[in-house]
Design a protein around this motif. Structure first.
Motif, PDB file in Angstrom:
ATOM      1  N   ARG A 140       0.822  -1.208   0.000  1.00 37.54           N
ATOM      2  CA  ARG A 140       0.000   0.000   0.000  1.00 37.54           C
ATOM      3  C   ARG A 140       0.861   1.266   0.000  1.00 37.54           C
ATOM      4  NH1 ARG A 140      -5.610   0.839  -0.611  1.00 37.54           N
ATOM      5  NH2 ARG A 140      -6.125  -0.874   0.798  1.00 37.54           N
ATOM      6  N   GLY A 141       2.031   1.191   0.574  1.00 39.19           N
ATOM      7  CA  GLY A 141       2.924   2.349   0.618  1.00 39.19           C
ATOM      8  C   GLY A 141       4.338   1.895   0.891  1.00 39.19           C
ATOM      9  N   ARG A 142       5.296   2.766   0.625  1.00 35.11           N
ATOM     10  CA  ARG A 142       6.693   2.408   0.876  1.00 35.11           C
ATOM     11  C   ARG A 142       7.510   3.658   1.171  1.00 35.11           C
ATOM     12  NH1 ARG A 142       6.580   2.596  -5.003  1.00 35.11           N
ATOM     13  NH2 ARG A 142       8.606   3.184  -5.922  1.00 35.11           N
ATOM     14  N   GLY A 143       8.615   3.448   1.879  1.00 31.23           N
ATOM     15  CA  GLY A 143       9.535   4.538   2.180  1.00 31.23           C
ATOM     16  C   GLY A 143      10.949   4.023   2.158  1.00 31.23           C
ATOM     17  N   ARG A 144      11.878   4.910   1.880  1.00 27.50           N
ATOM     18  CA  ARG A 144      13.267   4.504   1.809  1.00 27.50           C
ATOM     19  C   ARG A 144      14.202   5.641   2.233  1.00 27.50           C
ATOM     20  NH1 ARG A 144      10.429   6.781  -1.183  1.00 27.50           N
ATOM     21  NH2 ARG A 144       9.772   4.892  -2.269  1.00 27.50           N
ATOM     22  N   ASP A 166      19.608   4.616  18.537  1.00 26.94           N
ATOM     23  CA  ASP A 166      20.662   4.329  17.571  1.00 26.94           C
ATOM     24  C   ASP A 166      20.245   4.816  16.182  1.00 26.94           C
ATOM     25  OD1 ASP A 166      23.257   2.634  17.081  1.00 26.94           O
ATOM     26  OD2 ASP A 166      21.874   2.084  15.474  1.00 26.94           O
ATOM     27  N   ARG A 167      21.217   5.104  15.382  1.00 27.44           N
ATOM     28  CA  ARG A 167      20.976   5.567  14.018  1.00 27.44           C
ATOM     29  C   ARG A 167      20.182   4.536  13.202  1.00 27.44           C
ATOM     30  NH1 ARG A 167      23.539   9.493  10.944  1.00 27.44           N
ATOM     31  NH2 ARG A 167      23.766   9.102   8.719  1.00 27.44           N
ATOM     32  N   THR A 168      20.432   3.258  13.436  1.00 24.36           N
ATOM     33  CA  THR A 168      19.688   2.205  12.744  1.00 24.36           C
ATOM     34  C   THR A 168      18.192   2.344  12.988  1.00 24.36           C
ATOM     35  OG1 THR A 168      21.519   0.631  12.832  1.00 24.36           O
ATOM     36  CG2 THR A 168      19.327  -0.295  12.604  1.00 24.36           C
ATOM     37  N   VAL A 169      17.805   2.638  14.214  1.00 26.49           N
ATOM     38  CA  VAL A 169      16.389   2.802  14.553  1.00 26.49           C
ATOM     39  C   VAL A 169      15.830   4.051  13.879  1.00 26.49           C
ATOM     40  CG1 VAL A 169      14.731   3.036  16.431  1.00 26.49           C
ATOM     41  CG2 VAL A 169      16.791   1.651  16.759  1.00 26.49           C
ATOM     42  N   LEU A 170      16.572   5.139  13.881  1.00 24.77           N
ATOM     43  CA  LEU A 170      16.095   6.381  13.283  1.00 24.77           C
ATOM     44  C   LEU A 170      15.863   6.235  11.779  1.00 24.77           C
ATOM     45  CD1 LEU A 170      18.346   8.933  15.196  1.00 24.77           C
ATOM     46  CD2 LEU A 170      15.911   8.491  15.562  1.00 24.77           C
ATOM     47  N   LEU A 171      16.743   5.503  11.101  1.00 25.30           N
ATOM     48  CA  LEU A 171      16.540   5.259   9.670  1.00 25.30           C
ATOM     49  C   LEU A 171      15.239   4.498   9.441  1.00 25.30           C
ATOM     50  CD1 LEU A 171      20.127   4.271   8.442  1.00 25.30           C
ATOM     51  CD2 LEU A 171      19.049   6.512   8.426  1.00 25.30           C
ATOM     52  N   ALA A 172      14.984   3.498  10.297  1.00 25.37           N
ATOM     53  CA  ALA A 172      13.743   2.731  10.181  1.00 25.37           C
ATOM     54  C   ALA A 172      12.528   3.611  10.431  1.00 25.37           C
ATOM     55  CB  ALA A 172      13.761   1.557  11.164  1.00 25.37           C
ATOM     56  N   LEU A 173      12.602   4.489  11.421  1.00 28.45           N
ATOM     57  CA  LEU A 173      11.488   5.391  11.714  1.00 28.45           C
ATOM     58  C   LEU A 173      11.184   6.284  10.524  1.00 28.45           C
ATOM     59  CD1 LEU A 173      12.129   6.624  15.390  1.00 28.45           C
ATOM     60  CD2 LEU A 173      10.687   4.760  14.613  1.00 28.45           C
ATOM     61  N   LEU A 174      12.224   6.838   9.917  1.00 21.20           N
ATOM     62  CA  LEU A 174      12.018   7.746   8.796  1.00 21.20           C
ATOM     63  C   LEU A 174      11.395   7.021   7.611  1.00 21.20           C
ATOM     64  CD1 LEU A 174      12.359  10.620   7.834  1.00 21.20           C
ATOM     65  CD2 LEU A 174      14.674  10.067   7.090  1.00 21.20           C
ATOM     66  N   ALA A 175      11.890   5.831   7.290  1.00 24.47           N
ATOM     67  CA  ALA A 175      11.321   5.059   6.182  1.00 24.47           C
ATOM     68  C   ALA A 175       9.889   4.628   6.493  1.00 24.47           C
ATOM     69  CB  ALA A 175      12.190   3.843   5.889  1.00 24.47           C
ATOM     70  N   ALA A 176       9.635   4.223   7.741  1.00 22.89           N
ATOM     71  CA  ALA A 176       8.293   3.785   8.125  1.00 22.89           C
ATOM     72  C   ALA A 176       7.300   4.939   8.063  1.00 22.89           C
ATOM     73  CB  ALA A 176       8.320   3.174   9.520  1.00 22.89           C
ATOM     74  N   ARG A 177       7.727   6.142   8.436  1.00 26.66           N
ATOM     75  CA  ARG A 177       6.831   7.290   8.348  1.00 26.66           C
ATOM     76  C   ARG A 177       6.434   7.566   6.895  1.00 26.66           C
ATOM     77  NH1 ARG A 177       8.341  12.113  12.601  1.00 26.66           N
ATOM     78  NH2 ARG A 177       8.007  10.917  14.514  1.00 26.66           N
ATOM     79  N   GLN A 178       7.375   7.434   5.995  1.00 26.49           N
ATOM     80  CA  GLN A 178       7.035   7.606   4.584  1.00 26.49           C
ATOM     81  C   GLN A 178       6.021   6.557   4.141  1.00 26.49           C
ATOM     82  OE1 GLN A 178      10.625   8.243   1.949  1.00 26.49           O
ATOM     83  NE2 GLN A 178      11.679   7.927   3.883  1.00 26.49           N
ATOM     84  N   VAL A 230       6.383  14.724   6.884  1.00 25.99           N
ATOM     85  CA  VAL A 230       6.426  13.387   7.464  1.00 25.99           C
ATOM     86  C   VAL A 230       7.478  13.324   8.565  1.00 25.99           C
ATOM     87  CG1 VAL A 230       6.948  10.971   6.998  1.00 25.99           C
ATOM     88  CG2 VAL A 230       5.589  12.284   5.367  1.00 25.99           C
ATOM     89  N   THR A 231       8.624  13.982   8.346  1.00 24.53           N
ATOM     90  CA  THR A 231       9.685  13.981   9.345  1.00 24.53           C
ATOM     91  C   THR A 231       9.219  14.645  10.636  1.00 24.53           C
ATOM     92  OG1 THR A 231      11.336  14.111   7.592  1.00 24.53           O
ATOM     93  CG2 THR A 231      12.054  14.707   9.809  1.00 24.53           C
ATOM     94  N   ARG A 232       8.397  15.693  10.511  1.00 29.83           N
ATOM     95  CA  ARG A 232       7.926  16.414  11.689  1.00 29.83           C
ATOM     96  C   ARG A 232       6.684  15.798  12.319  1.00 29.83           C
ATOM     97  NH1 ARG A 232       8.733  22.524   9.175  1.00 29.83           N
ATOM     98  NH2 ARG A 232      11.006  22.477   9.169  1.00 29.83           N
ATOM     99  N   GLN A 233       6.187  14.746  11.715  1.00 27.60           N
ATOM    100  CA  GLN A 233       5.008  14.056  12.224  1.00 27.60           C
ATOM    101  C   GLN A 233       5.249  13.589  13.650  1.00 27.60           C
ATOM    102  OE1 GLN A 233       4.155  10.585   9.912  1.00 27.60           O
ATOM    103  NE2 GLN A 233       3.536   9.459  11.730  1.00 27.60           N
ATOM    104  N   GLN A 234       4.312  13.827  14.512  1.00 29.80           N
ATOM    105  CA  GLN A 234       4.393  13.343  15.876  1.00 29.80           C
ATOM    106  C   GLN A 234       3.795  11.942  15.956  1.00 29.80           C
ATOM    107  OE1 GLN A 234       5.879  14.901  18.543  1.00 29.80           O
ATOM    108  NE2 GLN A 234       6.624  16.251  16.933  1.00 29.80           N
ATOM    109  N   PRO A 235       4.224  11.137  16.911  1.00 28.29           N
ATOM    110  CA  PRO A 235       3.626   9.813  17.055  1.00 28.29           C
ATOM    111  C   PRO A 235       2.120   9.901  17.204  1.00 28.29           C
ATOM    112  CG  PRO A 235       5.578  10.008  18.424  1.00 28.29           C
ATOM    113  CD  PRO A 235       5.295  11.377  17.865  1.00 28.29           C
ATOM    114  N   THR A 236       1.418   8.934  16.634  1.00 28.88           N
ATOM    115  CA  THR A 236      -0.022   8.911  16.687  1.00 28.88           C
ATOM    116  C   THR A 236      -0.507   8.828  18.132  1.00 28.88           C
ATOM    117  OG1 THR A 236       0.092   7.691  14.627  1.00 28.88           O
ATOM    118  CG2 THR A 236      -2.030   7.729  15.716  1.00 28.88           C
TER     119      THR A 236
END
Length: 424
Positions: free
Chosen positions: A11-15, A71-83, A108-114
């Motif tokens: 349905r959607g993807r981010g990278r 960790d940076r690994t988690v932040l990359l995942a968060l950014l891709a998941a938000r997209q 999307v980057t400034r999106q707050q957690p739901t």
């Protein structure tokens, strides 16, 4: 009861990668996306994030107090998941909302957690080969220097830490949060688990993919010690899958996440009438071989063969119905040759067009399969991909429209995975 005629759609993807965060970045890179890192007495090319993407990561880290220690690994995942959630229209907790258009990364980057007071059913499955590499090495340095570690060391470096934070950020209160590690096929292991849960009726919305931020001195030194690292400079396209000798492995960082749903045949027919492309995740196959090798790689790629056969069987398609293959192809002579030997066993000598994105984003270890799938979706959507500027067996064009792609991933330990995806 799950219906066997239902389909799993993306349905959607981010990278996030050295190319940036836009799906259009694969079309024609404006500059060579590699940099030089000094490690000890030598310099190595790496596929690191550009300054504009670093700004997005910094914004994300500041968006929530708890994110500052991740960790940076988690932040990359968060950014891709938000997209992915934005493109899928999952920003509203517990249901679908109006999708945000592609490319609107800043919002999307400034999106707050739901709102976490609402029930949410988004499940998460994320793969990573190394996990919290940067923080783990930092805590270890502190231990060697001071003889003690922070209270946060264990929770911030456990592998489950990756999926749980993605679930938190997505507003999930009741969905699964699963982390996977099987070296460089980790993302496809995560994808396969998500598909199994969806088909079993155990979940309705799944965020699945892979993430890796391995560009630390110790990790780079490990890969250099293997003797597989590219000797080409960063300005000369140092990662060259399919080019033969010498080895041209180059480490990269990145993440890709996909929003998955299972839909009925009627819903699928309705989606096909929209202007947006519909991508169907047809299969995720796995292969394993246990041999006396530090890499678990046989010359004829037994694990590749098993994974491809299983994926084709699940997708109920023949080799003639596969229009292209996105290779794992790490740029090492042995790895590249093993995969191509396996392909010839499955497809015969007349192989479909062979594609790769590693010459653009490097080898991102546990995230590599996810970024390869994202690249495959770009090809399905645009019917285009950039031509590699070096001698290789990678295809520059195709003799027919590309509607179905097989994607390979494999890692140390003799594990491989293959995904079949199609555009309706």
């Amino acid at each position: 009861m799950p219906n066997p005629t239902d389909s799993i759609i993306i349905r959607g993807r981010g990278r996030v990668s050295a190319l940036g965060t836009s799906s259009t970045s694969y079309a024609a890179p404006a500059t060579i996306p590699f940099q030089t890192r000094s490690v000890g007495s030598y310099s190595l090319p790496v596929a690191a994030l550009a300054a504009t993407t670093e700004y997005s990561i910094a914004e994300l880290r500041r968006s929530h107090p708890a994110y500052r220690q991740l960790d940076r690994t988690v932040l990359l995942a968060l950014l891709a998941a938000r997209q992915a959630t934005a493109e899928a229209g999952w920003l509203a907790s517990g249901g679908l909302s109006t999708p945000i258009g592609r490319g609107q990364l800043e919002s999307v980057t400034r999106q707050q957690p739901t709102n976490h007071n609402q029930q949410a059913s988004i499940s998460v499955s994320v793969g990573s080969s190394r996990g919290a590499t940067e923080r783990l090495e930092q805590f270890h340095r502190e231990f060697l220097a001071e003889g003690s570690v922070s209270v946060a060391a264990s929770p911030l470096t456990t592998l489950g830490n990756v999926a749980s934070w993605v679930a938190f950020d997505a507003g999930s209160t009741g969905g699964a949060a699963l982390s996977h590690s099987s070296t460089c096929s980790s993302a496809f292991q995560a994808l396969g688990n998500a598909v199994a849960w969806l088909r079993a009726g155990m979940a309705t919305h799944f965020l699945a993919g892979g993430t890796e931020a391995p560009l630390t001195d110790f990790t780079l030194a490990q890969l250099h010690a293997l003797g597989i690292y590219s000797t080409f400079p960063a300005i000369d396209w140092p990662c060259r899958p399919g080019a033969g000798r010498p080895s041209t492995f180059v480490l990269g960082e990145g993440a890709a996440v996909f929003a998955l749903e299972q839909v009925s045949a009627d819903t699928l027919a309705t989606l096909q009438q929209s202007a947006q492309p519909v991508f169907v995740l047809e299969a995720v196959g796995f292969g394993f071989e246990a041999i006396a090798s530090k890499t678990g790689l046989s010359p004829d790629g037994q694990h590749f063969q098993q994974a491809m056969r299983q994926a084709l069987h699940q997708a109920n398609c023949t080799v003639a119905e596969v229009d292209a293959v996105v290779l794992h192809s790490p740029g090492t002579p042995a790895g590249d040759a093993s995969e191509r030997a396996a392909l010839r066993t499955i497809f015969g000598e007349a192989l479909p067009p062979l594609l790769s994105n590693k010459w653009l984003v490097g080898h991102t270890l546990g995230a590599s399969g996810a970024l390869s799938l994202d690249f495959a979706l770009h090809v399905l959507e645009t019917q285009r991909w950039p031509a590699a500027p070096f001698s290789t067996d990678l295809a520059t064009d195709a003799a027919r429209p590309i509607r179905r792609i097989l994607i390979n991933a494999a890692g140390f330990g003799g594990n491989a995975a293959s995904v079949v995806v199609s555009r309706l």
